[in-house]
Design an enzyme around this catalytic site. Structure first.
Site, PDB file in Angstrom:
ATOM      1  N   TYR A 143       0.866  -1.183   0.000  1.00 14.11           N
ATOM      2  CA  TYR A 143       0.000   0.000   0.000  1.00 14.11           C
ATOM      3  C   TYR A 143       0.896   1.224   0.000  1.00 14.11           C
ATOM      4  CZ  TYR A 143      -3.498   3.403   1.656  1.00 14.11           C
ATOM      5  OH  TYR A 143      -4.339   4.481   1.793  1.00 14.11           O
ATOM      6  N   ASP A 238       9.434   2.622  -0.504  1.00 16.39           N
ATOM      7  CA  ASP A 238       8.431   3.330   0.285  1.00 16.39           C
ATOM      8  C   ASP A 238       8.745   3.044   1.749  1.00 16.39           C
ATOM      9  OD1 ASP A 238       6.252   4.116   1.767  1.00 16.39           O
ATOM     10  OD2 ASP A 238       4.778   3.524   0.269  1.00 16.39           O
ATOM     11  N   LYS A 266       4.678  10.127   8.007  1.00 22.14           N
ATOM     12  CA  LYS A 266       4.396  10.721   9.318  1.00 22.14           C
ATOM     13  C   LYS A 266       5.520  10.692  10.343  1.00 22.14           C
ATOM     14  CE  LYS A 266       1.957   6.521   8.696  1.00 22.14           C
ATOM     15  NZ  LYS A 266       0.780   6.074   8.008  1.00 22.14           N
TER      16      LYS A 266
END
Ligand code: HOZ
Length: 427
Positions: A143, A238, A266
């Protein structure tokens, strides 16, 4: 009588789709309603009804120091006093970029954005602009946020929502997205063979953590590096989840494989809404205003978010022993979890690396999307509900990860293991 969380959820459902601002938060896949969180400190969260939980989500990763760390709080307060947003360049963003270039092995230039989704879609655009090619390869069950071209065989909430390919995404947006099973180099090799000179980049979660935690097998990441080099494509890691978690320099430091571009989320903001993408200087030089790949944002490099992130990353850089601590805690916690499950005669699997792990309710070793999907989600849901009933806050989905922080104590990990032991006895 309704609890405060139930009351808030009822109100929220009238005005927010599904009552939540991100689907996984609805707790639908574990058959209960969301807990509305009022506050958090260290390894604990307290909900709107005053229930206290040991938190194993940590805002999906960034709270690696625990919630509301005093140094991060102080940095935020100081920055807020000076102004919340300028839409202009600041010293803090230069400091952040210098720090990232120093910490992350492959990053020579970096651009701040506001979320992991934004980081990934921008990195893909830069890769396409640099190579002059359109196609990208992603892995089933990975994802990379919710941008159009990456919502193909995606993990995380799309797995439990039953929409691995989201509605509302025009076919034209995904026609250049090729997919392969995670951990399967021959499939990637075949894609390169079938699309000669057309693949701009291969994007991968170096540890997949959005179909539960799935580890890269020996040689997988290095094999991707080799294939990308052989075919003139870029390798994108990622690192939204693995960055600054597996090691200070992320999975690329941990596994010793150097991507061309990396994306972060984040954790760079210490919990504030932040993302970044960066990598090779020649590749990043295609980004405007230096180059022709346009990407922009009023809130990018926001001063308050930079202050929070700098405080967190500097603390991590100054305390290398915390990575040993996290790794030892993870090995013990997830190792004992696996042992308890085995002793109880369950065939379930615990996958983990360092402070990141997950329990799969399946007898099959989980090495890719297909094996992750063999998990019995009803059994997972029962375990998750038991956790919430006993003050343990876990990800409300079989296909997410558990995160440890430096704030988790041995006592809290032991308490969690004893909740599992009791559950296995009774369930
Ligand atoms: N898997 C997501 C974090 N990488 C869960 C958080 C969300 O989608 O809200």
């Amino acid at each position: 009588m309704m609890t405060r969380s139930e009351q808030l959820f009822a109100r929220a459902q009238a005005v927010i789709p599904g009552g939540v601002n991100s689907p996984v938060r609805a707790f639908g896949s574990i058959g209960m309603g969301p807990r509305f969180i009022a506050s958090a400190k260290g390894s604990h969260m307290t909900d709107a009804d005053g229930n206290d939980y040991i938190d194993f989500v940590g805002s999906w990763g960034p709270m690696i120091l625990g919630h509301a760390h005093p140094a991060v709080e102080a940095a935020v307060a100081e920055a807020a006093r000076e102004g919340l947003s300028f839409g202009a360049a600041t010293e803090r963003e230069v400091e952040m970029a210098e720090l990232l270039c120093r910490i992350v092995p492959s990053v020579e230039m970096v651009r701040m954005v506001n979320s992991g989704t934004e980081a990934v879609m921008s990195a893909i655009r830069a890769a396409r602009g640099f190579t002059g090619r359109d196609k990208i390869v992603k892995f089933d069950g990975c994802y990379h946020g919710h941008s159009d071209c990456l919502l193909v065989q995606a993990g995380s909430g799309v797995m439990t929502a039953g929409v691995p390919d989201s509605a509302g995404v025009p076919a034209g947006c995904t026609k250049d997205t090729l997919t392969a099973p995670y951990n399967c180099l021959p499939a990637v090799e075949a894609l390169f063979a079938a699309n000669p000179g057309e693949i701009a980049a291969v994007i991968v979660e170096p540890v997949a953590a959005n179909m539960g935690v799935v580890l890269p097998e020996a040689g997988f990441l290095a094999g991707l590096r080799r294939l990308c080099d052989d075919h003139g494509a870029l390798l994108i890691f990622d690192e939204v989840i693995t960055g600054f978690r597996l090691a200070l320099g992320g999975a690329q430091e941990f596994y010793g494989v150097r991507p061309d571009l990396s994306t972060f989320g984040k954790i760079i903001g210490g919990g504030m809404p932040v993302g970044a993408y960066g990598g090779r200087r020649d590749v990043m030089s295609v980004v405007a205003p230096l180059g022709a790949v346009y990407q922009a944002g009023t809130l990018s490099g926001n001063p308050v978010a930079m202050a929070a992130g700098l405080a967190q990353l500097r603390l991590l850089a100054d305390h290398p022993q915390w990575y040993r601590q996290l790794s030892e805690a993870g090995d013990r916690f997830f190792g004992e979890m696996q042992a308890l499950v085995r002793e109880a005669g369950r065939p379930w699997q615990v996958n983990h690396v360092g402070s990141l792990g997950s329990l799969f309710c399946t007898g099959e070793p989980v090495r890719d999307y297909a094996s992750a999907k063999t998990a019995d989600t009803a059994r997972f849901a029962a375990w998750a509900r038991h956790c919430f009933a006993h003050g343990i806050y876990v990800a409300p989905s079989q296909f997410e990860a558990m995160f440890l922080s430096v704030a988790h104590t041995d006592g809290e990990l032991d308490r969690t293991l004893s909740v599992l032991r009791d559950y296995l006895r009774t369930a």
